[in-house]
Motif scaffolding. Sequence first.
Motif, PDB file in Angstrom:
ATOM      1  N   UNK A  26       0.825  -1.199   0.000  1.00 52.98           N
ATOM      2  CA  UNK A  26       0.000   0.000   0.000  1.00 52.98           C
ATOM      3  C   UNK A  26       0.857   1.245   0.000  1.00 52.98           C
ATOM      4  N   UNK A  27       0.563   2.145  -0.845  1.00 55.95           N
ATOM      5  CA  UNK A  27       1.397   3.333  -1.020  1.00 55.95           C
ATOM      6  C   UNK A  27       1.300   4.292   0.139  1.00 55.95           C
ATOM      7  N   UNK A  28       0.224   4.227   0.922  1.00 56.58           N
ATOM      8  CA  UNK A  28       0.009   5.233   1.950  1.00 56.58           C
ATOM      9  C   UNK A  28       0.351   4.733   3.342  1.00 56.58           C
ATOM     10  N   UNK A  29       1.140   3.684   3.426  1.00 61.56           N
ATOM     11  CA  UNK A  29       1.456   3.103   4.730  1.00 61.56           C
ATOM     12  C   UNK A  29       2.115   4.123   5.636  1.00 61.56           C
ATOM     13  N   UNK A  30       2.836   5.048   5.061  1.00 57.46           N
ATOM     14  CA  UNK A  30       3.566   6.012   5.879  1.00 57.46           C
ATOM     15  C   UNK A  30       2.645   6.882   6.714  1.00 57.46           C
ATOM     16  N   UNK A  31       1.367   6.921   6.396  1.00 53.73           N
ATOM     17  CA  UNK A  31       0.438   7.748   7.160  1.00 53.73           C
ATOM     18  C   UNK A  31      -0.280   6.977   8.269  1.00 53.73           C
ATOM     19  N   UNK A  32       0.089   5.716   8.457  1.00 53.42           N
ATOM     20  CA  UNK A  32      -0.570   4.864   9.432  1.00 53.42           C
ATOM     21  C   UNK A  32       0.232   4.757  10.729  1.00 53.42           C
ATOM     22  N   UNK A  33      -0.481   4.736  11.843  1.00 52.24           N
ATOM     23  CA  UNK A  33       0.135   4.325  13.096  1.00 52.24           C
ATOM     24  C   UNK A  33       0.215   2.797  13.098  1.00 52.24           C
ATOM     25  N   UNK A  34       1.247   2.271  13.704  1.00 47.76           N
ATOM     26  CA  UNK A  34       1.444   0.814  13.735  1.00 47.76           C
ATOM     27  C   UNK A  34       1.646   0.372  15.181  1.00 47.76           C
ATOM     28  N   UNK A  35       0.966  -0.679  15.533  1.00 49.35           N
ATOM     29  CA  UNK A  35       1.114  -1.254  16.868  1.00 49.35           C
ATOM     30  C   UNK A  35       1.599  -2.684  16.786  1.00 49.35           C
ATOM     31  N   UNK A  36       2.320  -3.078  17.815  1.00 45.69           N
ATOM     32  CA  UNK A  36       2.708  -4.487  17.996  1.00 45.69           C
ATOM     33  C   UNK A  36       1.931  -5.034  19.194  1.00 45.69           C
ATOM     34  N   UNK A  94       3.409 -12.814  17.955  1.00 48.77           N
ATOM     35  CA  UNK A  94       3.477 -11.363  17.844  1.00 48.77           C
ATOM     36  C   UNK A  94       2.801 -10.916  16.558  1.00 48.77           C
ATOM     37  N   UNK A  95       1.949  -9.918  16.692  1.00 48.22           N
ATOM     38  CA  UNK A  95       1.195  -9.380  15.577  1.00 48.22           C
ATOM     39  C   UNK A  95       1.498  -7.888  15.411  1.00 48.22           C
ATOM     40  N   UNK A  96       1.554  -7.453  14.161  1.00 54.27           N
ATOM     41  CA  UNK A  96       1.548  -6.021  13.934  1.00 54.27           C
ATOM     42  C   UNK A  96       0.177  -5.615  13.403  1.00 54.27           C
ATOM     43  N   UNK A  97      -0.179  -4.392  13.681  1.00 61.05           N
ATOM     44  CA  UNK A  97      -1.477  -3.868  13.276  1.00 61.05           C
ATOM     45  C   UNK A  97      -1.300  -2.422  12.847  1.00 61.05           C
ATOM     46  N   UNK A  98      -2.154  -1.962  11.959  1.00 61.59           N
ATOM     47  CA  UNK A  98      -2.034  -0.607  11.438  1.00 61.59           C
ATOM     48  C   UNK A  98      -3.394   0.051  11.338  1.00 61.59           C
ATOM     49  N   UNK A  99      -3.379   1.354  11.508  1.00 61.85           N
ATOM     50  CA  UNK A  99      -4.613   2.112  11.359  1.00 61.85           C
ATOM     51  C   UNK A  99      -4.275   3.558  11.051  1.00 61.85           C
ATOM     52  N   UNK A 100      -5.118   4.195  10.261  1.00 62.73           N
ATOM     53  CA  UNK A 100      -4.863   5.569   9.848  1.00 62.73           C
ATOM     54  C   UNK A 100      -5.551   6.575  10.743  1.00 62.73           C
ATOM     55  N   UNK A 101      -6.548   6.105  11.516  1.00 65.25           N
ATOM     56  CA  UNK A 101      -7.411   7.048  12.218  1.00 65.25           C
ATOM     57  C   UNK A 101      -7.208   7.143  13.709  1.00 65.25           C
ATOM     58  N   UNK A 102      -6.053   6.704  14.206  1.00 65.78           N
ATOM     59  CA  UNK A 102      -5.848   6.708  15.661  1.00 65.78           C
ATOM     60  C   UNK A 102      -5.259   8.049  16.081  1.00 65.78           C
ATOM     61  N   UNK A 103      -6.108   9.024  16.243  1.00 67.23           N
ATOM     62  CA  UNK A 103      -5.640  10.373  16.532  1.00 67.23           C
ATOM     63  C   UNK A 103      -5.292  10.560  17.993  1.00 67.23           C
ATOM     64  N   UNK A 104      -5.902   9.759  18.855  1.00 63.24           N
ATOM     65  CA  UNK A 104      -5.644   9.864  20.285  1.00 63.24           C
ATOM     66  C   UNK A 104      -4.622   8.829  20.706  1.00 63.24           C
ATOM     67  N   UNK A 105      -3.668   9.258  21.533  1.00 62.09           N
ATOM     68  CA  UNK A 105      -2.692   8.311  22.064  1.00 62.09           C
ATOM     69  C   UNK A 105      -3.369   7.226  22.896  1.00 62.09           C
ATOM     70  N   UNK A 106      -4.529   7.538  23.457  1.00 59.66           N
ATOM     71  CA  UNK A 106      -5.247   6.559  24.269  1.00 59.66           C
ATOM     72  C   UNK A 106      -5.704   5.363  23.445  1.00 59.66           C
ATOM     73  N   UNK A 107      -5.809   5.542  22.144  1.00 61.75           N
ATOM     74  CA  UNK A 107      -6.280   4.465  21.269  1.00 61.75           C
ATOM     75  C   UNK A 107      -5.174   3.483  20.892  1.00 61.75           C
ATOM     76  N   UNK A 115      -7.531  -1.421  12.262  1.00 65.59           N
ATOM     77  CA  UNK A 115      -8.295  -2.030  11.173  1.00 65.59           C
ATOM     78  C   UNK A 115      -7.545  -3.157  10.469  1.00 65.59           C
ATOM     79  N   UNK A 116      -6.232  -3.096  10.424  1.00 70.41           N
ATOM     80  CA  UNK A 116      -5.456  -4.041   9.620  1.00 70.41           C
ATOM     81  C   UNK A 116      -4.491  -4.813  10.512  1.00 70.41           C
ATOM     82  N   UNK A 117      -4.416  -6.121  10.262  1.00 70.57           N
ATOM     83  CA  UNK A 117      -3.591  -7.013  11.076  1.00 70.57           C
ATOM     84  C   UNK A 117      -2.801  -7.962  10.195  1.00 70.57           C
ATOM     85  N   UNK A 118      -1.606  -8.306  10.676  1.00 69.31           N
ATOM     86  CA  UNK A 118      -0.841  -9.358  10.036  1.00 69.31           C
ATOM     87  C   UNK A 118      -1.251 -10.720  10.575  1.00 69.31           C
ATOM     88  N   UNK A 119      -0.594 -11.762  10.064  1.00 71.80           N
ATOM     89  CA  UNK A 119      -0.942 -13.133  10.436  1.00 71.80           C
ATOM     90  C   UNK A 119      -0.227 -13.590  11.710  1.00 71.80           C
TER      91      UNK A 119
END
Length: 127
Positions: A26-36, A94-107, A115-119
């Motif tokens: 995905x070309x817009x990955x750079x705009x996503x927050x990523x969690x482990x 261990x899973x990574x996850x990504x989302x574009x709309x997590x504006x609050x650090x609490x999220x 919204x998006x998860x690896x395997x």
Amino acid sequence: QVQLVESGGGLVQAGGSLRLSCAASGRTFSSYAVGWFRQAPGKEREFVAAIRWSGIPTYYTDSVKGRFTVSRDNAKNTVYLQMNSLKPEDTAVYYCAADKGLHSDLSLPIAHEYDYWGQGTQVTVSS
């Protein structure tokens, strides 16, 4: 749409290190927050670390602070989790996850906010 693929898991002795990678399409990955996140057998999925699209700030659960480091290379569409001084209690998938709309650090530590998860990739630390 973003697709995530984790790699780098394995078996390591206590005190050892591993580096997990989360490669995204995905070309817009750079705009996503990523969690482990990680999930051990019989336990709920728990937050490990997160990183904003810019690379700063980063967030960690208390049990990994000082041992784990999350970073990202947006040019490579990849987020990393460097894990040092591993302990048997770090054993989990261990899973990574990504989302574009997590504006609050609490999220960021909340799994269902992503919204998006690896395997997942298995990390096993032997004592």
